[in-house]
Design a protein around this motif. Sequence first.
Motif, PDB file in Angstrom:
ATOM      1  N   ASN A 109      25.440  -6.444 -32.106  1.00 46.31           N
ATOM      2  CA  ASN A 109      24.615  -5.293 -32.464  1.00 46.31           C
ATOM      3  C   ASN A 109      24.512  -4.289 -31.323  1.00 46.31           C
ATOM      4  O   ASN A 109      24.404  -3.078 -31.560  1.00 46.31           O
ATOM      5  N   GLN A 110      24.548  -4.781 -30.083  1.00 50.76           N
ATOM      6  CA  GLN A 110      24.571  -3.855 -28.953  1.00 50.76           C
ATOM      7  C   GLN A 110      25.878  -3.060 -28.931  1.00 50.76           C
ATOM      8  O   GLN A 110      25.870  -1.845 -28.724  1.00 50.76           O
ATOM      9  N   ILE A 111      26.989  -3.730 -29.170  1.00 47.34           N
ATOM     10  CA  ILE A 111      28.281  -3.043 -29.168  1.00 47.34           C
ATOM     11  C   ILE A 111      28.316  -1.958 -30.235  1.00 47.34           C
ATOM     12  O   ILE A 111      28.766  -0.829 -29.983  1.00 47.34           O
ATOM     13  N   ILE A 112      27.806  -2.256 -31.403  1.00 46.70           N
ATOM     14  CA  ILE A 112      27.897  -1.302 -32.511  1.00 46.70           C
ATOM     15  C   ILE A 112      26.761  -0.289 -32.506  1.00 46.70           C
ATOM     16  O   ILE A 112      26.974   0.907 -32.710  1.00 46.70           O
ATOM     17  N   HIS A 113      25.541  -0.758 -32.241  1.00 42.63           N
ATOM     18  CA  HIS A 113      24.368   0.095 -32.436  1.00 42.63           C
ATOM     19  C   HIS A 113      23.627   0.470 -31.157  1.00 42.63           C
ATOM     20  O   HIS A 113      22.677   1.249 -31.218  1.00 42.63           O
ATOM     21  N   SER A 114      24.001  -0.108 -30.014  1.00 36.60           N
ATOM     22  CA  SER A 114      23.284   0.136 -28.760  1.00 36.60           C
ATOM     23  C   SER A 114      21.783  -0.108 -28.930  1.00 36.60           C
ATOM     24  O   SER A 114      20.944   0.755 -28.652  1.00 36.60           O
ATOM     25  N   ASP A 125      26.371   4.455 -11.857  1.00 32.06           N
ATOM     26  CA  ASP A 125      26.152   5.893 -11.700  1.00 32.06           C
ATOM     27  C   ASP A 125      27.445   6.704 -11.750  1.00 32.06           C
ATOM     28  O   ASP A 125      27.413   7.928 -11.631  1.00 32.06           O
ATOM     29  N   SER A 126      28.584   6.025 -11.949  1.00 32.13           N
ATOM     30  CA  SER A 126      29.837   6.760 -12.121  1.00 32.13           C
ATOM     31  C   SER A 126      30.061   7.182 -13.571  1.00 32.13           C
ATOM     32  O   SER A 126      30.955   7.980 -13.861  1.00 32.13           O
ATOM     33  N   LEU A 127      29.248   6.648 -14.481  1.00 35.63           N
ATOM     34  CA  LEU A 127      29.420   6.925 -15.903  1.00 35.63           C
ATOM     35  C   LEU A 127      28.500   8.068 -16.329  1.00 35.63           C
ATOM     36  O   LEU A 127      27.280   7.973 -16.188  1.00 35.63           O
ATOM     37  N   ALA A 128      29.095   9.109 -16.880  1.00 33.37           N
ATOM     38  CA  ALA A 128      28.301  10.247 -17.339  1.00 33.37           C
ATOM     39  C   ALA A 128      27.875  10.087 -18.795  1.00 33.37           C
ATOM     40  O   ALA A 128      27.054  10.852 -19.283  1.00 33.37           O
ATOM     41  N   SER A 129      28.442   9.106 -19.486  1.00 36.52           N
ATOM     42  CA  SER A 129      28.167   8.928 -20.906  1.00 36.52           C
ATOM     43  C   SER A 129      27.996   7.444 -21.215  1.00 36.52           C
ATOM     44  O   SER A 129      28.625   6.593 -20.581  1.00 36.52           O
ATOM     45  N   TRP A 130      27.160   7.139 -22.194  1.00 41.66           N
ATOM     46  CA  TRP A 130      26.985   5.780 -22.703  1.00 41.66           C
ATOM     47  C   TRP A 130      26.668   4.772 -21.596  1.00 41.66           C
ATOM     48  O   TRP A 130      27.000   3.594 -21.703  1.00 41.66           O
ATOM     49  N   ASN A 131      26.000   5.238 -20.535  1.00 47.41           N
ATOM     50  CA  ASN A 131      25.682   4.317 -19.440  1.00 47.41           C
ATOM     51  C   ASN A 131      24.642   3.287 -19.842  1.00 47.41           C
ATOM     52  O   ASN A 131      24.643   2.170 -19.332  1.00 47.41           O
ATOM     53  N   ASP A 132      23.748   3.644 -20.775  1.00 50.39           N
ATOM     54  CA  ASP A 132      22.762   2.657 -21.244  1.00 50.39           C
ATOM     55  C   ASP A 132      23.428   1.604 -22.122  1.00 50.39           C
ATOM     56  O   ASP A 132      23.071   0.416 -22.077  1.00 50.39           O
ATOM     57  N   TRP A 133      24.422   2.031 -22.915  1.00 50.56           N
ATOM     58  CA  TRP A 133      25.177   1.081 -23.735  1.00 50.56           C
ATOM     59  C   TRP A 133      25.907   0.079 -22.851  1.00 50.56           C
ATOM     60  O   TRP A 133      25.870  -1.125 -23.093  1.00 50.56           O
ATOM     61  N   GLU A 134      26.565   0.580 -21.813  1.00 53.10           N
ATOM     62  CA  GLU A 134      27.312  -0.296 -20.907  1.00 53.10           C
ATOM     63  C   GLU A 134      26.388  -1.260 -20.183  1.00 53.10           C
ATOM     64  O   GLU A 134      26.685  -2.456 -20.059  1.00 53.10           O
ATOM     65  N   LEU A 135      25.246  -0.775 -19.683  1.00 54.49           N
ATOM     66  CA  LEU A 135      24.306  -1.660 -18.990  1.00 54.49           C
ATOM     67  C   LEU A 135      23.764  -2.713 -19.942  1.00 54.49           C
ATOM     68  O   LEU A 135      23.622  -3.891 -19.561  1.00 54.49           O
ATOM     69  N   GLY A 136      23.486  -2.329 -21.192  1.00 56.17           N
ATOM     70  CA  GLY A 136      22.992  -3.288 -22.167  1.00 56.17           C
ATOM     71  C   GLY A 136      23.972  -4.425 -22.391  1.00 56.17           C
ATOM     72  O   GLY A 136      23.597  -5.604 -22.420  1.00 56.17           O
ATOM     73  N   VAL A 137      25.259  -4.094 -22.532  1.00 54.41           N
ATOM     74  CA  VAL A 137      26.278  -5.129 -22.700  1.00 54.41           C
ATOM     75  C   VAL A 137      26.331  -6.011 -21.462  1.00 54.41           C
ATOM     76  O   VAL A 137      26.365  -7.248 -21.547  1.00 54.41           O
TER      77      VAL A 137
END
Length: 306
Positions: free
Chosen positions: A139-144, A166-178
């Motif tokens: 669900n994190q992968i699909i829905h964050s 801090d190198s990610l300008a986009s979807w950084n919360d999605w990546e941290l969640g995973v």
Amino acid sequence: MSIVIPVYNRAQVVQRTLASVLAQTFRPVQVVLVDNCSTDSTLHVLNDFKASYSTCDFEVIVTQEEQHTAGAARNRGFTEAGGDWVMFFDSDDEMHPTLVERYMSKLKGNDIVAVKARLHKADGSYSNLAFATRDILANQIIHSILGTQRYCVRSKFVAQAGLWDDSLASWNDWELGVRMLLKHPKMAFIDDTLVTINESGKDSITGTGFGPKHGQWEQVIDQVEQEIAESHVTDRDRYLRLLDYKRVVLAAHYSREGHDGWAQALYSQAMARLGSKWLTRAVVPMLYGRIKRGKRGSGQIARIII
């Protein structure tokens, strides 16, 4: 509990967020406000809030971060935070007055507490955001479901996970969640909608639209793919296939914005990797079409068939 809020050019709207923080029924609370290179009067507004409301049980810290990414600003705020638990929040969203109190009731024995949220759209309507208490990584992968404003986390746990990239300008919360979920946290859930996320405008730190950041979204997916591939998570191959579905979703958004060349290239790449399972090959193109037309609910179908 420490609350970290990065702010960029939000002098006219951040008061709404700050008012919702001030209205929290639980004390003590520490609020860390990070000005992220604002060019308006945001810093003045934050310092005025501190001067007006900072007390021994409602400590307000104002700091600045020169690197203009949301991840860098959140990491800067985390270095100032003194709480055993931390929650990250955005500067134009609102929390229900009991949010921190409800979090505090769930902390014992857990690493992350997640909560339901709703989206307040620009047209004034509301929609509930996806929420799950099972099959969390999928669900994190699909829905964050661990979006920035939708959880609190033990400070030591998020630090051990590596904080924000801090190198990610986009979807950084999605990546941290995973990344956090790959460390198998103990989790609790609040089955009430206690966060309102207001649709962002052009002045948000992360921006809006998919086309202007073509390539950056793909970079994050590739990075998460590597993190999952190098992990020992059970059913790893399924999660990697779900990442290819994430590419299909991104391709559909590109197409909706008129970037058909980018869309077709990414869609073809993802479909080639999804394998030859007949159900997947039959259903995913249908889901792609639904997303292009702005239809909802495709993610739940994908999670079942992939």
